[in-house]
Each structure stands twice: as structure tokens, then as C-alpha cells.
Design an enzyme around this catalytic site. Sequence first.
Site: not given
Ligand code: DQA
Length: 142
Positions: A97, A17, A22, A99, A106, A9-10, A76, A73
Site C-alpha cells: 500500500e 489537486r 500532493y 500514499h 492528517r 480515485p481522484n 480514499a 494507492n
Molecule cells: C492518498 C491519501 C488519501 O487519504 C486520499 O483520499 C487520497 C490520496 C495519498 O496518496 O496520500 O486520495 O491515498
Amino acid sequence: MNILVIHGPNLHLLGRRKPEIYGRTTLAALNASIKRHSAKLGFKTRIFQANGEGEIIDLLTANSAWADALVINPAAYTHYSYAIRDAIEALGLPAVEVHLSDISEREPFRRTSVTKPVCRAQFKGEGAFSYFKALDFCAGLK
Ligand code: DQA
């Protein structure tokens, strides 16, 4: 190898963002670089982004017969989705996984990953390179 890449998500908002965290790379540009890196490794990729937990589980299920490995990835969902954790475990695909940011540096809620224990490795904090390292790791699974 066939590699399934899933962005949670997002991540469709990449580029606008929180660029200080990011970066300014859009999802389309990130996907293009993932495709380039995969091609160098001789991989075929299917890349998806989904905002919903169920949608991610459906994508995992639908592509599980095709894929040899998963790069995910969970965004959240990393921090609380037992449903995605269980899906990764149930499907039995070797998973990595990823990120973009360093979740260990963080907010406290980001330090927990419920998905990490069902993944072979976790790469974080290196932007697009986190994905490239995950792909390199997949090459070692052959
Ligand atoms: C994320 C880190 C997560 O905490 C966050 O909610 C994201 C992106 C990252 O790629 O750094 O949406 O997975």
C-alpha cells in the site's frame, strides 16, 4: 517481475489537486517516474488509475494472473472499502500500500486503513518516493 500499479480515485487530478499536500507532479509524470524506477529494477509494469471501487476490483482481477505483485494507492477507499480489501485478500497477490501524503498526520478519518492488514507493507508521506520504496520492497519478494 511483473508489477501491477493501481492508483485510486481522484489521483487523475494530481498536479492540480491540493498541491500543498500532493505536490505539483501530474499523474503522467508520476507514472513516467514509476516506469523509470521499475525499469532499473528490471520490472515490467502495468499502471492504471480508476475512480470506481468496482473498476478497481475488475482491474485487480483482470491482471492478477499476469502480476507477481501489486502496488496500490487505494486513495480514499483506503479508509473504508472492505470490498477492495477483500479483493486484495482473495486474489492472494503480494500487495504493497502506498500514499503520497502521510495519512497518519492528517484528518482523523485518514488514520484508518482497512486495506493495510492485507498488504505486506505500507509506504506513506514521501510523494513519488513512497511508490519507489514500494517497488524496492517488491524486489525483495523475489
Ligand atoms: C492518498 C491519501 C488519501 O487519504 C486520499 O483520499 C487520497 C490520496 C495519498 O496518496 O496520500 O486520495 O491515498
